[in-house]
Design a protein around this motif. Structure first.
Motif, short mmCIF file in Angstrom:
data_model
loop_
_atom_site.label_atom_id
_atom_site.label_comp_id
_atom_site.label_asym_id
_atom_site.label_seq_id
_atom_site.Cartn_x
_atom_site.Cartn_y
_atom_site.Cartn_z
N LEU A 40 38.13 55.15 34.83
CA LEU A 40 39.19 54.21 35.19
C LEU A 40 38.55 52.88 35.61
CD1 LEU A 40 42.20 54.99 37.52
CD2 LEU A 40 40.69 53.10 38.08
N VAL A 41 39.06 51.79 35.08
CA VAL A 41 38.62 50.47 35.55
C VAL A 41 39.80 49.85 36.28
CG1 VAL A 41 37.80 48.16 34.90
CG2 VAL A 41 36.98 50.17 33.64
N LEU A 42 39.55 49.46 37.53
CA LEU A 42 40.59 48.86 38.36
C LEU A 42 40.35 47.34 38.39
CD1 LEU A 42 42.91 49.00 40.42
CD2 LEU A 42 41.23 49.45 42.18
N ILE A 43 41.25 46.62 37.78
CA ILE A 43 41.14 45.17 37.75
C ILE A 43 41.88 44.60 38.96
CG2 ILE A 43 41.85 43.09 36.46
CD1 ILE A 43 39.59 44.52 35.08
N MET A 44 41.15 43.90 39.83
CA MET A 44 41.79 43.28 40.99
C MET A 44 42.43 41.96 40.55
SD MET A 44 41.39 45.36 43.44
CE MET A 44 42.35 44.33 44.56
N SER A 45 43.73 41.84 40.83
CA SER A 45 44.43 40.59 40.50
C SER A 45 44.73 39.78 41.77
CB SER A 45 45.70 40.90 39.70
OG SER A 45 46.37 42.02 40.19
N VAL A 46 44.04 40.15 42.86
CA VAL A 46 43.97 39.33 44.08
C VAL A 46 42.57 39.60 44.65
CG1 VAL A 46 46.44 39.54 44.67
CG2 VAL A 46 44.80 41.17 45.66
N ASN A 47 42.12 38.78 45.58
CA ASN A 47 40.88 39.12 46.28
C ASN A 47 41.20 40.25 47.24
OD1 ASN A 47 38.78 37.35 45.26
ND2 ASN A 47 40.07 35.70 46.04
N PRO A 48 40.43 41.35 47.17
CA PRO A 48 40.81 42.52 47.97
C PRO A 48 40.78 42.24 49.46
CG PRO A 48 38.62 42.82 47.01
CD PRO A 48 39.19 41.56 46.42
N GLY A 49 41.62 42.95 50.19
CA GLY A 49 41.63 42.82 51.65
C GLY A 49 43.03 42.89 52.24
N PHE A 50 44.00 42.37 51.52
CA PHE A 50 45.35 42.31 52.10
C PHE A 50 46.41 42.53 51.02
CE2 PHE A 50 42.51 39.72 54.62
CZ PHE A 50 42.75 40.20 55.90
N GLY A 51 47.52 43.14 51.44
CA GLY A 51 48.68 43.23 50.58
C GLY A 51 49.41 41.89 50.60
N GLY A 52 50.38 41.76 49.70
CA GLY A 52 51.28 40.60 49.74
C GLY A 52 50.69 39.29 49.25
N GLN A 53 49.59 39.34 48.51
CA GLN A 53 49.00 38.10 48.01
C GLN A 53 49.55 37.76 46.62
OE1 GLN A 53 44.62 37.55 48.87
NE2 GLN A 53 44.69 39.78 49.00
N LYS A 54 49.23 36.54 46.18
CA LYS A 54 49.75 36.05 44.90
C LYS A 54 48.89 36.53 43.73
CE LYS A 54 51.44 31.70 42.97
NZ LYS A 54 50.65 31.69 41.75
N PHE A 55 49.55 37.05 42.71
CA PHE A 55 48.93 37.53 41.48
C PHE A 55 48.10 36.43 40.80
CE2 PHE A 55 49.44 38.26 36.81
CZ PHE A 55 48.87 39.52 36.72
N MET A 56 46.90 36.80 40.32
CA MET A 56 46.04 35.84 39.62
C MET A 56 46.03 36.15 38.12
SD MET A 56 42.93 36.07 42.43
CE MET A 56 41.88 34.78 41.80
N PRO A 57 46.83 35.43 37.34
CA PRO A 57 46.96 35.79 35.92
C PRO A 57 45.67 35.66 35.12
CG PRO A 57 48.10 33.71 36.39
CD PRO A 57 47.66 34.26 37.70
N GLU A 58 44.72 34.87 35.63
CA GLU A 58 43.48 34.67 34.88
C GLU A 58 42.66 35.95 34.72
OE1 GLU A 58 44.44 33.18 37.70
OE2 GLU A 58 42.77 32.78 39.08
N VAL A 59 42.96 36.98 35.48
CA VAL A 59 42.18 38.23 35.34
C VAL A 59 42.61 39.04 34.10
CG1 VAL A 59 41.82 38.38 37.85
CG2 VAL A 59 43.62 39.76 36.78
N LEU A 60 43.76 38.68 33.53
CA LEU A 60 44.28 39.48 32.41
C LEU A 60 43.35 39.45 31.20
CD1 LEU A 60 48.12 38.70 32.58
CD2 LEU A 60 46.93 40.77 33.33
N VAL A 61 42.59 38.37 31.04
CA VAL A 61 41.68 38.30 29.89
C VAL A 61 40.63 39.42 29.96
CG1 VAL A 61 41.23 36.01 30.86
CG2 VAL A 61 39.62 36.91 29.32
N LYS A 62 40.30 39.85 31.19
CA LYS A 62 39.33 40.96 31.29
C LYS A 62 39.93 42.27 30.76
CE LYS A 62 38.19 40.11 35.71
NZ LYS A 62 37.49 40.23 37.00
N ILE A 63 41.24 42.41 30.92
CA ILE A 63 41.89 43.62 30.39
C ILE A 63 41.81 43.61 28.86
CG2 ILE A 63 44.06 44.89 30.21
CD1 ILE A 63 44.73 44.10 32.99
N LYS A 64 42.06 42.43 28.30
CA LYS A 64 41.98 42.31 26.84
C LYS A 64 40.55 42.61 26.36
CE LYS A 64 45.92 39.25 26.55
NZ LYS A 64 46.30 37.88 26.85
#
Ligand code: DX5
Ligand code: ZN
Length: 219
Positions: free
Chosen positions: A134-158
């Motif tokens: 399993l690869v877990l792609i973080m779409s926020v900097n880890p540490g806290f809930g309720g942060q804003k999604f970072m769409p730029e990480v989606l290219v890593k999924i592709k």
């Protein structure tokens, strides 16, 4: 295509009622339970450790998807395995030897996950992908809930989907951080098959978690 699964993060649950909250998630159709473990060192926040996971696991037959944001992680893998983690996800920056931490998790017969922070490149895990489940792609900097999604990480999924195709690999792709009803579709389209969500599941629609799980799954 893999079935889309939802892994609610109990970080946004009522901590005074954790056992009941997990029961509520199970009844609402959650596919697994995401447990965010933070150490106040690898990330600036502190959450829960093995004794709490052990107590919760005794009450539930759900899959425990344990996201370890702790460093150094290697020496704690046994404790989280014993506590009842089914999936153990680690960050490459949190271990001196990623290969031996991956082997350790596998030896314990647990599903092995590796997580990439928004800044961390796929290259860091490329040579290990044939062992990672399993690869877990973080779409926020880890540490806290309720942060804003970072769409730029989606290219890593592709990028990961391409690697899967060319190398005939089948690891799960999970995304974590700021997932809501708008960006869940983007994440699924990019190729994520497990969505983690805390805030959206527990707080949207007056906390109707069944509805929120269904909405996150629908494309
Ligand atoms: C962040 C955690 C996430 C987070 C998800 O460090 O790994 O699991 O709590 O929560 P939301 O959905 O609120 O971003
Ligand atoms: Zn997480």
């Amino acid at each position: 295509m893999k079935k889309i699964q939802i892994s609610p993060s109990i970080l946004s649950a009522d901590f005074s009622q954790l056992g009941n909250e997990i029961k509520r998630l199970e009844d609402a159709g959650a596919d697994m339970i995401h447990v965010d473990v933070m150490d106040g060192h690898f990330v600036p926040n502190l959450t829960i450790g093995p004794p709490v996971i052990k107590a919760l696991k005794k009450q539930s037959s759900m899959i425990f998807d344990v996201h370890l944001m702790i460093s150094p992680v290697h020496k704690y893998i046994d404790a989280y395995s014993d506590a009842g983690a089914d999936i153990i996800t680690i960050h490459p920056e949190a271990t001196d030897d990623l290969s031996s931490s991956i082997s350790k998790i596998k030896q314990l017969n647990k599903k092995v996950g590796v997580s990439l922070n928004p800044e961390t490149k796929v290259d860091v895990i490329r040579e290990h992908l044939n062992e990672i489940e399993l690869v877990l792609i973080m779409s926020v900097n880890p540490g806290f809930g309720g942060q804003k999604f970072m769409p730029e990480v989606l290219v890593k999924i592709k990028e990961l989907k391409e690697i899967q195709k060319t190398q005939n690999l089948n690891f799960d792709i999970e995304i974590d951080g700021g997932i809501n009803f708008d960006n869940s579709k983007e994440a699924i389209e990019a190729g994520a098959n497990i969505l983690v969500s805390g805030t959206t599941i527990f707080k949207s629609n007056n906390g109707d978690i069944k509805k929120n799980i269904e909405l996150l799954k629908s494309k």
